[in-house]
Write an enzyme that holds these catalytic residues in place. Structure first.
Site, PDB file in Angstrom:
ATOM      1  N   SER A 105       0.854  -1.183   0.000  1.00 30.90           N
ATOM      2  CA  SER A 105       0.000   0.000   0.000  1.00 30.90           C
ATOM      3  C   SER A 105       0.888   1.231   0.000  1.00 30.90           C
ATOM      4  CB  SER A 105      -0.906  -0.002   1.228  1.00 30.90           C
ATOM      5  OG  SER A 105      -0.110   0.248   2.380  1.00 30.90           O
ATOM      6  N   LYS A 106       0.240   2.387   0.014  1.00 29.53           N
ATOM      7  CA  LYS A 106       0.954   3.659  -0.051  1.00 29.53           C
ATOM      8  C   LYS A 106       2.082   3.765   0.963  1.00 29.53           C
ATOM      9  CE  LYS A 106      -2.033   7.247  -1.883  1.00 29.53           C
ATOM     10  NZ  LYS A 106      -2.798   8.430  -1.525  1.00 29.53           N
ATOM     11  N   ARG A 107       1.869   3.118   2.116  1.00 34.17           N
ATOM     12  CA  ARG A 107       2.875   3.342   3.147  1.00 34.17           C
ATOM     13  C   ARG A 107       4.191   2.630   2.849  1.00 34.17           C
ATOM     14  NH1 ARG A 107       2.203  -0.850   7.290  1.00 34.17           N
ATOM     15  NH2 ARG A 107       0.379  -1.779   6.304  1.00 34.17           N
ATOM     16  N   HIS A 108       4.198   1.733   1.864  1.00 30.91           N
ATOM     17  CA  HIS A 108       5.446   1.071   1.480  1.00 30.91           C
ATOM     18  C   HIS A 108       6.168   1.814   0.366  1.00 30.91           C
ATOM     19  CE1 HIS A 108       2.898  -2.273   3.054  1.00 30.91           C
ATOM     20  NE2 HIS A 108       3.989  -2.419   3.778  1.00 30.91           N
ATOM     21  N   GLY A 109       5.549   2.853  -0.170  1.00 34.60           N
ATOM     22  CA  GLY A 109       6.157   3.571  -1.292  1.00 34.60           C
ATOM     23  C   GLY A 109       5.050   3.911  -2.265  1.00 34.60           C
TER      24      GLY A 109
END
Ligand code: GLU
Length: 509
Positions: free
Chosen positions: A255-259
């Protein structure tokens, strides 16, 4: 049999890393076998089709270096390659007629309320979800005729077999068995006459001569329906290759929090397409051994399905940065200039770093300086960039890293000023020495810069270069870290250095 693989995206949202990985696998597999890759746009779900996404998909895979031989933009022997157009041409009609006639499909007239009720019943009674026949699978022709005569619009469903073991031969997982009693009867044609993905994709895979279906593992539960469709038609099924999902390093769904998730955001963030393609391909695929940096040609030449891993692939953003840094360092001076100048003039870039998600004012400012320097003094930029090439991991980092070369007045790092300009007896003498050595010159070589600093060190009887190098660096760049002092002095040249040294002199306490 020559290989034909399809990349068959639905234009329902911006393509992300996982989608592009599937496309890369298709590309490398086709290329390895001198086969054909084609792109088919699966846009039969009109409600979910997002305008502009089809173009974004093609742009993303083109940027990733993927080559396809047939597709909506290229045409080919099985055109059109867009399912909505194939539907308009009536391509699917004979096939649904065939299934209805052979009894492998049936019309179902359930209302949305009836389907809701069925779902609730299944939930309460902990039954498998889905349509397993309802009132229509075994309805008499008379009942069907009556419903039709009353003007009701039916969906057409596939009659899944009952009491049978359905076998999907998957290139990664081997033989996967599904009890047919647990597989519901999927809709093939919706009430508005549009085919569903299940139907259109499999008919097209047959008509377009697909030999291998490479796709995400989220489709494995649909595979028994697909296998059964092929069997109902008496067609030879393709080889299925369900590639595992991609997870973050923490084991969670990507998800967004991984990149960044959108493919084209990586372009805006300053990644080179070769690095990104290399990195993405290695998520869940291995060439064997410990090779990591590989060109598209190298990957294509050794790409085998056996290299695909059955376990989830892991997305490691740090590794991507490391890889991108490697690709940046490998650029020739000409390539470096062309990559960076193309990058700073791309309007996506300022939008990306100005956005709420990625807000980075230093990048915006630095890249704007770089852009105007390209316009006013490209030769100077050409000498500046190689000095930072070893140090950056993205093209964006050239902005802040090179900014000091382009500003009239450098921004001083307070701590550096405190450390090197305050209470250091020799610093004023150092700056005076440098000013005297630079005065009246129009250029200076790296060796001459070194000699100038060395001369001061010898003259003052200093034991090391440090006490001269550090304050000089702060005066010229405002910072304590950066490229080698003599290298940056040569590129800055006497005029810029003189004004910076004069200004720094005024800050000595
Ligand atoms: N259109 C489907 C998707 O975008 C592709 C599934 C398949 O490759 O069979 O996910």
């Amino acid at each position: 049999m020559s290989v034909r693989v399809r990349y068959a995206p639905s234009p329902t949202g911006s393509p992300h890393v996982g989608n592009i990985r599937t496309a890369l696998f298709c590309h490398f597999f086709a290329r390895h076998h001198d086969g054909v890759m084609f792109v088919r746009i699966e846009d039969t779900d009109r409600a979910r089709t997002v305008p502009g996404v089809e173009q974004e998909i093609l742009e993303s895979i083109r940027w990733a270096g993927i080559e396809w031989q047939e597709g909506p933009d290229k045409g080919g022997p099985f055109a059109p390659y867009k399912q909505s157009e194939r539907q308009e041409q009536g391509i699917y009609q004979p096939y649904i007629d065939e299934l209805l006639n052979s009894g492998n499909a049936y019309k179902a007239f359930d209302t949305p309320e009836e389907l809701d009720e069925m779902r609730q019943y299944q939930q309460i009674n902990k039954k498998p979800f889905g349509y397993f026949g309802g009132a229509w699978r075994d309805a008499t022709p008379a009942l069907v005729g009556e419903a039709e005569a009353s003007g009701k619009k039916p969906v057409i469903r596939l009659r899944m077999p009952r009491g049978k073991m359905l076998v999907v031969n998957d290139a990664i997982r081997g033989r996967v068995e599904f009890e047919s009693d647990l597989v519901d009867d999927p809709v093939l044609i919706k009430a508005d006459g549009m085919p569903t993905y299940h139907f259109a994709a499999m008919v097209d895979d047959h008509l377009m001569g697909t030999t291998h279906v490479i796709r995400g593992e989220e489709w494995i539960s649909s595979a028994p329906k697909h296998v059964w469709l092929f069997e109902a038609f008496g067609w030879e099924p393709p080889v299925f290759v369900h590639v595992p999902v991609i997870k973050g390093k923490d084991g969670a769904k990507l998800s967004k929090r991984h990149g960044d998730t959108k493919m084209l955001d990586y372009r805006a963030a300053g990644y080179l397409p070769g690095a990104l393609a290399n990195f993405i391909t290695l998520i869940g695929w291995s060439p064997g051994g410990d090779r990591e940096i590989m060109s598209m040609e190298e990957i294509a030449s050794c790409f085998k399905l056996e290299g695909l891993q059955p376990s989830p692939g892991v997305f490691d953003a740090d590794k991507l940065k490391w890889m991108n840094g490697n690709y940046i360092r490998a650029l020739t001076p000409e390539q470096l200039i062309s990559e960076v100048s193309g990058y700073v003039t791309n309007s996506e870039v300022a939008a990306y770093f100005g956005s709420e998600d990625h807000g980075d004012p230093l990048a915006v400012e630095g890249l704007a300086l770089l852009k105007s320097a390209f316009e006013s003094n490209p030769a100077y930029v050409g000498r500046v960039l190689p000095l930072e090439q070893e140090r950056v991991t993205t093209l964006a980092e050239f902005g802040p890293a090179c900014a000091f070369f382009f500003v009239d007045e450098v921004t001083f790092d307070e701590k550096a000023v405190e450390k090197w300009f305050v209470g250091q007896g020799h610093v004023e003498a150092l700056f005076n020495h440098l000013i005297a050595g630079l005065d009246g010159r129009s250029s200076i070589s790296l060796e001459e810069c070194r000699a100038l600093v060395q001369q001061f060190v010898d003259q003052e009887g200093l034991e090391k270069l440090g006490p001269a190098v550090h304050p000089a660096r702060v005066a010229l760049t405002g910072k304590t870290a950066g490229p080698g002092l003599f290298e940056l002095m040569e590129v800055l040249g006497p005029a810029r250095m003189l004004s910076r040294l004069q200004r720094a002199k005024g800050m000595i306490r």
